[in-house]
Design an enzyme around this catalytic site. Structure first.
Site, mmCIF file in Angstrom:
data_model
loop_
_atom_site.group_PDB
_atom_site.id
_atom_site.type_symbol
_atom_site.label_atom_id
_atom_site.label_comp_id
_atom_site.label_asym_id
_atom_site.label_seq_id
_atom_site.Cartn_x
_atom_site.Cartn_y
_atom_site.Cartn_z
ATOM 1 N N CYS A 1 -4.948 12.384 3.113
ATOM 2 C CA CYS A 1 -4.616 11.088 2.496
ATOM 3 C C CYS A 1 -4.421 10.034 3.575
ATOM 4 O O CYS A 1 -4.905 8.914 3.445
ATOM 5 C CB CYS A 1 -3.370 11.212 1.630
ATOM 6 N N GLU B 1 2.247 9.922 -4.966
ATOM 7 C CA GLU B 1 1.619 9.804 -3.644
ATOM 8 C C GLU B 1 0.130 9.865 -3.881
ATOM 9 O O GLU B 1 -0.412 10.939 -4.177
ATOM 10 C CB GLU B 1 2.052 10.961 -2.736
#
Ligand code: NAP
Ligand code: MG
Length: 493
Positions: free
Chosen positions: A290, A255
């Site tokens: 993010c 990720e």
């Protein structure tokens, strides 16, 4: 202000809290007051990595032999245990703010919500127990799944506990045992939280290593006991993780960074509530998310309205020490990230576009000494500026006008990243039409970011934003290997 006593956090290996074998620790400072020591963190070495991986390897068969329902019961016990002591919880929240910088409300949200993730994952026990059955001719086959083995779980500093919630309960319910490695920039509250989880499980099921990745990163990832790696962090380190994993042919879930585009169409509903969601999408956690909205593309006819709306909200923010209840935005977490963000803002200023640094600063001396940056809007910039092309991961967002929907989609997709995205419109069909053309793992409609995230849905990125998915059913079976069992028709099923 009352000074807090420095705290200490330890490793957790094979059912015990312990110091690093070397006895080493490292200091953690407060990003709002970089000279203030928050505490000392156990600094693991290679010998501690070996102990943790070995403990996880030994514990794995018994843990894997439990049923999904039995493991789900453990997850529920963890969920309760994490919230059982309100005073301890508040101490952990306060420590999290001091080591990280994030405001108390967000620290509290992160620490409290991890229990919800454990409860949510426990609900999958029934579905996970069901094998798929294929009947012949020519064969009867059961398609089942097995845990991979020991999982290395690596989390970054920005939302370390929430991000663990996207991989740790999933690894556990799948039957894997784990070694967790938080970032050295924000390890204390995470270590305490992981310790509480580990206390509720048989020894060796959860092991925790804190310390510097320079010392323990590769030894952990390449340890022969590790059978899967789930990493959240930067693109650069993600590529390195994949290379290290190749040597042992270990599967990875990565990720990585994002540079999410939000597309605001001509007909978008832009009221106070929408601007509030838009502001939080870009500036929550000082933009260190993010899946923050990192590029805003607005139809030219609504451009001024969006600039005015975001200017109004950003101007009302109070920037300072996250420990004060009146603060709405804290500092950046660390000096390196502070440098990245301020250099992007400097580049934008030098390019000649308008840069608005907004918000109120009650304590100027604190602001100038800590890693603070006011919420910043970069208006109609050159599209080659770093704040547009790169991941800023801080409280600054470019606002860019467009003329046609096709142009907006092209601009959004013109990126090496592909984590999330959003479309803002009143027209459901147009929203879906645009969403389906965006190269991203997730598209939010009329919102963006963690507050809009459905944890039942898989989460992850295209392109340099990652490999594989966390969360949802997919994020659980990512910790498993498929296993087919078959026989000639008529015998097995
Ligand atoms: P980072 O520098 O890549 O570090 C991430 C984690 O990896 C830290 O725990 C770090 O430990 C560790 N690490 C570094 N080198 C390692 C190695 N060789 N072996 C094992 N572990 C190693 O990222 P960051 O600066 O902490 O986080 C910010 C980035 O994460 C941003 O790009 C952000 O977009 C991304 N992110 C992505 C997601 C997502 O879900 N897609 C979520 C959050 C953040 P040390 O701190 O000890 O070096
Ligand atoms: Mg950017």
């Amino acid at each position: 202000m009352k000074m807090n006593k420095p705290a200490t956090t330890r490793l957790y290996i094979d059912g015990q809290y312990c110091d690093a074998l070397s006895g080493k620790t490292y200091p953690q400072y407060n990003p709002a007051r970089p000279e203030e020591l928050v505490g000392e963190v156990a600094s693991a070495g290679v010998e501690d990595v070996n102990l943790a991986c070995e403990a996880a390897r030994v514990a794995m068969p018994k843990w894997a032999a439990l049923s999904y329902q039995e493991r789900a019961q453990y997850l529920l016990k963890i969920a309760d245990h994490l919230l059982a002591n309100p005073q301890e919880l508040q101490t952990r929240v306060a420590l999290f703010t001091r080591e990280h910088g994030k405001i108390l409300r967000e620290a509290n949200m992160e620490i409290s919500r991890i229990s919800e993730r454990f409860r949510h994952v426990a609900e999958y026990a029934e579905r996970l127990s069901r094998d798929e059955e294929l009947t012949g001719p020519p064969f009867d086959t059961i398609i089942s799944r097995q845990p991979r083995g020991v999982a290395a779980l690596v989390v970054p500093w920005n939302w370390p506990i929430s991000i663990l919630g996207a991989k740790l309960p999933q690894a556990l319910i799948s039957g894997n045992t784990v070694v967790v490695k938080p970032s050295k920039e924000s390890a204390m509250a995470t270590a305490m939280t992981v310790g509480l989880m580990a206390e509720m499980l048989p020894p060796g099921v959860i092991n925790l290593l804190t310390g510097s990745s320079a010392e323990i990163g590769d030894p952990l990832l390449s340890h022969p006991a590790i059978r899967t790696i789930n990493f959240t962090g930067s693109v650069e380190v993600g590529k390195h993780v994949m290379k290290v994993a190749a040597d042992n042919l270990v599967p990875v879930t990565l990720e990585l960074g994002g540079n999410d585009a939000g597309i605001i169409l001509e007909d978008a509903k832009l009221d106070d509530a929408a601007f509030n969601r838009m502001y939080l999408a870009s500036f929550m956690s000082s933009g260190q998310i993010c899946m923050a909205m990192k590029r805003i593309y607005v139809h030219r006819s609504r451009y001024q309205e969006v600039v005015n709306g975001l200017t109004k909200i950003a101007s009302a923010q109070v920037i300072g020490d996250g420990s004060l209840p009146t603060t709405t935005m804290g500092p950046l977490n660390n000096k390196k990230q502070f440098g990245v963000v301020t250099s992007m803002i400097d580049e934008a200023k030098q390019s000649g576009c308008e840069v608005r640094e907004l918000g109120r600063v009650p304590d100027i001396a604190l602001y100038e000494n800590g890693y603070f940056q006011k919420p910043t809007l970069v208006l109609d910039p050159d599209l080659e500026l770093r704040v547009v092309r790169e991941e800023q991961f801080g409280p600054v967002v470019p606002i860019i006008p467009f003329n046609t929907v096709d142009e907006a989609i092209k601009l959004a997709n013109d990126s090496e990243f592909g984590l999330c995205s959003s479309v803002w419109t009143e027209d459901r069909d147009q929203a879906l039409n645009v969403a389906r053309q965006l190269e991203a793992g997730y598209t939010y409609l009329n919102s963006h970011g963690p507050l809009a995230q459905d944890s039942r849905a898989p989460f992850g990125g295209h392109k340099h934003s990652g490999v594989g998915r966390n969360l949802g059913y997919e994020g659980i079976i990512a910790f498993q290997e498929m296993h087919a069992i078959s026989a000639p028709q008529g015998w097995l099923l």
